[in-house]
Design an enzyme around this catalytic site. Structure first.
Site, short mmCIF file in Angstrom:
data_model
loop_
_atom_site.label_atom_id
_atom_site.label_comp_id
_atom_site.label_asym_id
_atom_site.label_seq_id
_atom_site.Cartn_x
_atom_site.Cartn_y
_atom_site.Cartn_z
N ARG A 222 28.90 47.23 -6.79
CA ARG A 222 27.60 47.01 -7.45
C ARG A 222 26.59 46.40 -6.47
NH1 ARG A 222 23.88 43.02 -8.16
NH2 ARG A 222 25.58 41.53 -8.29
N ASP A 223 26.80 45.16 -6.08
CA ASP A 223 25.80 44.49 -5.24
C ASP A 223 25.76 45.12 -3.85
OD1 ASP A 223 23.83 42.68 -4.68
OD2 ASP A 223 25.05 40.89 -4.91
N HIS B 69 28.13 32.88 -5.62
CA HIS B 69 27.80 34.24 -5.17
C HIS B 69 26.85 34.10 -3.98
CE1 HIS B 69 26.57 38.53 -6.19
NE2 HIS B 69 25.52 38.14 -5.47
N CYS C 102 19.68 42.64 -2.71
CA CYS C 102 18.97 43.00 -3.94
C CYS C 102 17.66 43.70 -3.59
CB CYS C 102 18.70 41.74 -4.77
SG CYS C 102 17.73 42.10 -6.23
#
Ligand code: HMG
Ligand code: MG
Length: 286
Positions: free
Chosen positions: A13-14, A206, A239
């Site tokens: 995902r990230d 995180h 992101c």
């Protein structure tokens, strides 16, 4: 018996949400299979966000059901920004979802087009409906040290965001250094502040690694009692709505750190290395 540290792998995902190249469904599933073989109990598989906002993960409906079917003993978590995302995730068999807000207004606006308060309101029915379906909910707080739009963030703003998420019933809190700028002292202050919301050993950290300090931050967090971390194989990630954010802390570095100071992670380091080589190759292929 060695004490255990839980590392969730967030690479699918990230790691992939910010890459210019869109990795194929088959390559995503192969990456996930290699990670499952490495022994991760939890893997963040994808996001059910707007495909216009994150086209890299527009294939979530194809990836998640096949990952679950192929690896029934692995817990696959997914990001959901709203009720629509939750319904899509539930239809694919998700057993864990993550809502995400931030300690800064600037990032929350750019990332999910809401104020922090609006984001929490949006999550209320998500958490309720997820729990009705027997699905657990992680709550991410981004920008715990600095925001790319608002600058430095006071630890008490992080605590406030954690309290808001805890207040609507999320099962776990994950603290994100979204742009990877934290120093160990800054991370320590955030952890100490948030310890009033949940016990330190239940909090998740995180880290991104823009300035090469993420492993030192993780070491300090371990000293302070944290036992849960997110990592991304090969350190891929970032992101799209956080300019300047680089890769996540490499999972390999986290495993090495934990094992070197006497904790067990139950991760097969060779299999993890294979997953890291595979995804680096897939991202670099012509
Ligand atoms: P918006 O444009 O304000 O939403 O975006 P909207 O409700 O007005 O809807 C606009 C369109 O999107 C509509 O479609 C909706 O149906 C659709 P249209 O009518 O135009 O065809 N839509 C959706 N489609 C699919 N799935 C959905 C969904 N929701 C609406 N769930 C929204 C608001 C939240 C949707 C958008 O801002 C978004 O998707 N943002 C996600 C951004 C993102 O994924 N960022 C990266 C993850 S966060 C992160 O990386 C940090 C973290 O790693 C921790 C750390 O490092 O700190 C977690
Ligand atoms: Mg992140």
């Amino acid at each position: 018996m060695k004490q255990r540290v839980e590392i969730s792998e967030v690479g699918p995902r990230d790691g992939l949400q910010n890459e210019r190249r869109i990795v194929s469904v088959e390559d995503k599933l192969h990456f996930i299979a290699l990670l499952a073989r490495a022994g991760f109990g939890e893997i963040e598989a994808t996001s059910f966000v707007s495909p216009k906002w994150v086209p890299q993960l527009a294939d979530a409906e194809e990836v998640l059901p096949r990952a679950i079917a192929a690896h029934p003993s692995t817990l696959f978590s997914v990001l959901v920004p709203n009720e629509k995302g939750l319904e899509r995730a539930l239809a694919c068999g998700a057993r864990k979802v993550s809502v995400f807000t931030a300690a800064s207004e600037g990032f929350t606006r750019k990332n999910i087009n809401a104020t922090i308060a609006e984001s929490i309101e949006r999550f209320v029915p998500v958490v309720r409906r997820a729990h009705e379906a027997g699905v657990s909910v992680r709550g991410y707080v981004s920008c715990v040290v600095e925001c790319p739009y608002d600058g430095p963030i006071a630890p008490k703003m992080v605590r406030t965001a954690c309290e808001m998420l805890a207040g609507i019933g999320v099962d776990e809190l994950d603290l994100g250094d979204t742009i990877g700028v934290a120093s160990p002292d800054e991370i320590a202050r955030v952890i100490e502040e948030c310890a009033s919301v949940r016990p330190v050993h239940e909090l998740v950290l995180h880290l991104h690694d823009t300035h090469g300090r993420a492993v030192d931050c993780a070491r300090r967090a371990l000293e302070l009692g944290m036992r849960r971390f997110d990592g991304s194989a090969a350190g891929i990630g970032g992101c799209p709505y956080a300019p300047g954010s680089r890769g996540n802390v490499a999972t390999e570095a986290l495993v090495d750190l934990c094992e070197s100071v006497g904790y067990s992670t139950s991760i097969d380091r060779n299999a993890l290395g294979e997953a890291a080589r595979f995804i680096t190759g897939a991202l670099a292929a012509p």
